[in-house]
Motif scaffolding. Structure first.
Motif, PDB file in Angstrom:
ATOM      1  N   ASP A 194       0.808  -1.213   0.000  1.00  0.00           N
ATOM      2  CA  ASP A 194       0.000   0.000   0.000  1.00  0.00           C
ATOM      3  C   ASP A 194       0.844   1.267   0.000  1.00  0.00           C
ATOM      4  O   ASP A 194       0.474   2.284  -0.590  1.00  0.00           O
ATOM      5  CB  ASP A 194      -0.935   0.024   1.221  1.00  0.00           C
ATOM      6  CG  ASP A 194      -1.973  -1.088   1.144  1.00  0.00           C
ATOM      7  OD1 ASP A 194      -2.282  -1.522   0.012  1.00  0.00           O
ATOM      8  OD2 ASP A 194      -2.458  -1.522   2.213  1.00  0.00           O
ATOM      9  N   ASP A 195       2.020   1.207   0.679  1.00  0.00           N
ATOM     10  CA  ASP A 195       2.810   2.435   0.812  1.00  0.00           C
ATOM     11  C   ASP A 195       3.401   2.908  -0.505  1.00  0.00           C
ATOM     12  O   ASP A 195       3.731   4.090  -0.673  1.00  0.00           O
ATOM     13  CB  ASP A 195       3.926   2.247   1.856  1.00  0.00           C
ATOM     14  CG  ASP A 195       4.855   1.102   1.509  1.00  0.00           C
ATOM     15  OD1 ASP A 195       4.424   0.200   0.771  1.00  0.00           O
ATOM     16  OD2 ASP A 195       6.003   1.116   1.985  1.00  0.00           O
ATOM     17  N   VAL A 196       3.557   1.991  -1.470  1.00  0.00           N
ATOM     18  CA  VAL A 196       4.072   2.389  -2.782  1.00  0.00           C
ATOM     19  C   VAL A 196       3.049   2.136  -3.887  1.00  0.00           C
ATOM     20  O   VAL A 196       3.349   2.283  -5.067  1.00  0.00           O
ATOM     21  CB  VAL A 196       5.393   1.643  -3.109  1.00  0.00           C
ATOM     22  CG1 VAL A 196       6.496   2.083  -2.185  1.00  0.00           C
ATOM     23  CG2 VAL A 196       5.202   0.135  -3.039  1.00  0.00           C
ATOM     24  N   SER A 197       1.824   1.750  -3.485  1.00  0.00           N
ATOM     25  CA  SER A 197       0.733   1.502  -4.440  1.00  0.00           C
ATOM     26  C   SER A 197       1.191   0.589  -5.578  1.00  0.00           C
ATOM     27  O   SER A 197       1.013   0.888  -6.760  1.00  0.00           O
ATOM     28  CB  SER A 197       0.200   2.828  -5.001  1.00  0.00           C
ATOM     29  OG  SER A 197      -0.282   3.644  -3.962  1.00  0.00           O
ATOM     30  N   ARG A 198       1.792  -0.530  -5.206  1.00  0.00           N
ATOM     31  CA  ARG A 198       2.308  -1.446  -6.220  1.00  0.00           C
ATOM     32  C   ARG A 198       2.077  -2.890  -5.803  1.00  0.00           C
ATOM     33  O   ARG A 198       2.134  -3.213  -4.612  1.00  0.00           O
ATOM     34  CB  ARG A 198       3.800  -1.188  -6.449  1.00  0.00           C
ATOM     35  CG  ARG A 198       4.395  -2.003  -7.592  1.00  0.00           C
ATOM     36  CD  ARG A 198       5.760  -1.500  -7.979  1.00  0.00           C
ATOM     37  NE  ARG A 198       6.299  -2.253  -9.097  1.00  0.00           N
ATOM     38  CZ  ARG A 198       7.474  -1.990  -9.664  1.00  0.00           C
ATOM     39  NH1 ARG A 198       8.213  -0.996  -9.210  1.00  0.00           N
ATOM     40  NH2 ARG A 198       7.901  -2.715 -10.677  1.00  0.00           N
ATOM     41  N   THR A 199       1.823  -3.719  -6.791  1.00  0.00           N
ATOM     42  CA  THR A 199       1.639  -5.145  -6.546  1.00  0.00           C
ATOM     43  C   THR A 199       2.789  -5.919  -7.182  1.00  0.00           C
ATOM     44  O   THR A 199       3.127  -5.687  -8.339  1.00  0.00           O
ATOM     45  CB  THR A 199       0.303  -5.642  -7.137  1.00  0.00           C
ATOM     46  OG1 THR A 199      -0.774  -4.955  -6.495  1.00  0.00           O
ATOM     47  CG2 THR A 199       0.146  -7.140  -6.922  1.00  0.00           C
ATOM     48  N   ARG A 232      14.418  -4.162  -1.325  1.00  0.00           N
ATOM     49  CA  ARG A 232      14.577  -3.988   0.113  1.00  0.00           C
ATOM     50  C   ARG A 232      13.309  -3.456   0.770  1.00  0.00           C
ATOM     51  O   ARG A 232      12.973  -3.825   1.888  1.00  0.00           O
ATOM     52  CB  ARG A 232      15.754  -3.048   0.406  1.00  0.00           C
ATOM     53  CG  ARG A 232      16.010  -2.918   1.917  1.00  0.00           C
ATOM     54  CD  ARG A 232      17.311  -2.198   2.188  1.00  0.00           C
ATOM     55  NE  ARG A 232      17.530  -2.070   3.603  1.00  0.00           N
ATOM     56  CZ  ARG A 232      18.013  -3.026   4.368  1.00  0.00           C
ATOM     57  NH1 ARG A 232      18.297  -4.188   3.848  1.00  0.00           N
ATOM     58  NH2 ARG A 232      18.192  -2.824   5.673  1.00  0.00           N
ATOM     59  N   HIS A 233      12.551  -2.586   0.087  1.00  0.00           N
ATOM     60  CA  HIS A 233      11.365  -2.066   0.743  1.00  0.00           C
ATOM     61  C   HIS A 233      10.284  -3.129   0.865  1.00  0.00           C
ATOM     62  O   HIS A 233       9.375  -2.995   1.666  1.00  0.00           O
ATOM     63  CB  HIS A 233      10.831  -0.816   0.030  1.00  0.00           C
ATOM     64  CG  HIS A 233      10.378  -1.030  -1.381  1.00  0.00           C
ATOM     65  ND1 HIS A 233      11.163  -0.708  -2.453  1.00  0.00           N
ATOM     66  CD2 HIS A 233       9.223  -1.525  -1.876  1.00  0.00           C
ATOM     67  CE1 HIS A 233      10.510  -0.975  -3.565  1.00  0.00           C
ATOM     68  NE2 HIS A 233       9.340  -1.487  -3.253  1.00  0.00           N
ATOM     69  N   ILE A 234      10.349  -4.218   0.097  1.00  0.00           N
ATOM     70  CA  ILE A 234       9.451  -5.346   0.321  1.00  0.00           C
ATOM     71  C   ILE A 234       9.851  -6.057   1.602  1.00  0.00           C
ATOM     72  O   ILE A 234       9.030  -6.388   2.442  1.00  0.00           O
ATOM     73  CB  ILE A 234       9.516  -6.344  -0.856  1.00  0.00           C
ATOM     74  CG1 ILE A 234       9.011  -5.683  -2.135  1.00  0.00           C
ATOM     75  CG2 ILE A 234       8.693  -7.591  -0.546  1.00  0.00           C
ATOM     76  CD1 ILE A 234       9.074  -6.584  -3.334  1.00  0.00           C
ATOM     77  N   VAL A 235      11.158  -6.289   1.742  1.00  0.00           N
ATOM     78  CA  VAL A 235      11.680  -6.982   2.917  1.00  0.00           C
ATOM     79  C   VAL A 235      11.296  -6.253   4.197  1.00  0.00           C
ATOM     80  O   VAL A 235      10.964  -6.867   5.210  1.00  0.00           O
ATOM     81  CB  VAL A 235      13.206  -7.115   2.811  1.00  0.00           C
ATOM     82  CG1 VAL A 235      13.793  -7.636   4.112  1.00  0.00           C
ATOM     83  CG2 VAL A 235      13.574  -8.031   1.665  1.00  0.00           C
ATOM     84  N   LEU A 236      11.330  -4.954   4.173  1.00  0.00           N
ATOM     85  CA  LEU A 236      11.075  -4.169   5.381  1.00  0.00           C
ATOM     86  C   LEU A 236       9.634  -3.758   5.516  1.00  0.00           C
ATOM     87  O   LEU A 236       9.291  -3.030   6.446  1.00  0.00           O
ATOM     88  CB  LEU A 236      11.968  -2.928   5.384  1.00  0.00           C
ATOM     89  CG  LEU A 236      13.481  -3.208   5.377  1.00  0.00           C
ATOM     90  CD1 LEU A 236      14.243  -1.896   5.362  1.00  0.00           C
ATOM     91  CD2 LEU A 236      13.864  -4.038   6.586  1.00  0.00           C
ATOM     92  N   ALA A 237       8.768  -4.184   4.608  1.00  0.00           N
ATOM     93  CA  ALA A 237       7.366  -3.772   4.668  1.00  0.00           C
ATOM     94  C   ALA A 237       6.670  -4.350   5.896  1.00  0.00           C
ATOM     95  O   ALA A 237       7.034  -5.398   6.372  1.00  0.00           O
ATOM     96  CB  ALA A 237       6.652  -4.216   3.416  1.00  0.00           C
TER      97      ALA A 237
END
Length: 237
Positions: A194-199, A232-237
């Motif tokens: 949600d934070d980057v509006s991406r799937t 990395r932002h997936i890992v830290l989500a």
């Protein structure tokens, strides 16, 4: 005539660190494992250069505890193989030399755990190495997460799940309910951030499964088969 019950022999673990202090610290971390293995376990300690002398106790697992992994450390592993040791070896080291670490994946019955690591990873990998004699090589470090994801199976079947740890090459997740899954089956993980509006949709292969995970659903270990890396932002989500 029946021989009666024959108790299992204690498993033998050898720790090889540069200093005795490091050996004792690692021995304490392994302490919970000593009571969970069938027959228990015995731990002996040594230095890397003297590890081959410990082969007389027929160890089930040898753990090399290094600061870093390089050619000198590789020599100790090759020495053990030359002496006839054909069981599992675990390497604990920092990932400061990516090429050297990648080369670990080419070694037979050797598993690498990057420092710093979680104690539960140390215990889980050590237990599997001893009881099964084989561990799926994991070169990239895993990160704890609480990422929701949908697992897409074949024939249009999708099941909600939660990813508990994630790396560039794979993940551990638990389905929201008990499900029959097949090792080797191909699936897709769909993660909506949600934070980057991406799937993100990531193809993967199931490499192991546990009928019930710690949250009540089926636990699944997957290896990513797509070309892209986990950001990395997936890992830290």
């Amino acid at each position: 005539m029946s021989r009666g019950y024959i108790p299992e022999k204690p498993k033998q673990i050898v720790i090889a660190s540069r200093t005795e202090n490091e050996n004792e610290l690692l021995r304490k971390k392994l302490q919970p494992l000593l009571s969970t293995l069938p027959g228990g376990a015995r731990v002996s300690t040594t230095r890397p250069q003297a590890t081959k002398l410990e082969l007389a106790v027929h160890p089930d697992l040898i753990i090399f505890n290094f600061n870093e992994w390089n050619q000198n450390e590789l020599n100790w592993v090759e020495t053990l193989r030359h002496e006839g040791f054909d069981r599992m070896i675990m390497i604990l080291a920092k990932a400061e030399a990516p090429k050297a670490v990648q080369n670990l994946a080419l070694l037979e019955r050797v598993v690498y755990l990057e420092k710093p690591y979680e104690q539960r990873d140390l215990l889980g990998i050590a237990e599997k190495a001893i009881t099964e004699g084989r561990v799926e090589q994991r070169v990239h470090r895993r990160f704890d997460t609480e990422q929701a994801a949908t697992v897409e199976f074949g024939a249009g079947r999708s099941i909600g799940s939660r990813i508990f740890n994630l790396s560039k090459t794979g993940a551990y997740l638990e389905l929201n309910a008990l499900q029959d899954v097949t090792v080797g089956e191909t699936v897709k993980l769909r993660m909506e951030l949600d934070d980057v509006s991406r799937t993100y949709v990531m193809p993967a292969r199931i490499v192991w499964a546990s009928m019930m995970g710690r949250t009540g659903g089926t636990g699944v270990g997957v290896h990513f088969t797509g070309r892209g890396a986990v950001r990395r932002h997936i890992v830290l989500a």
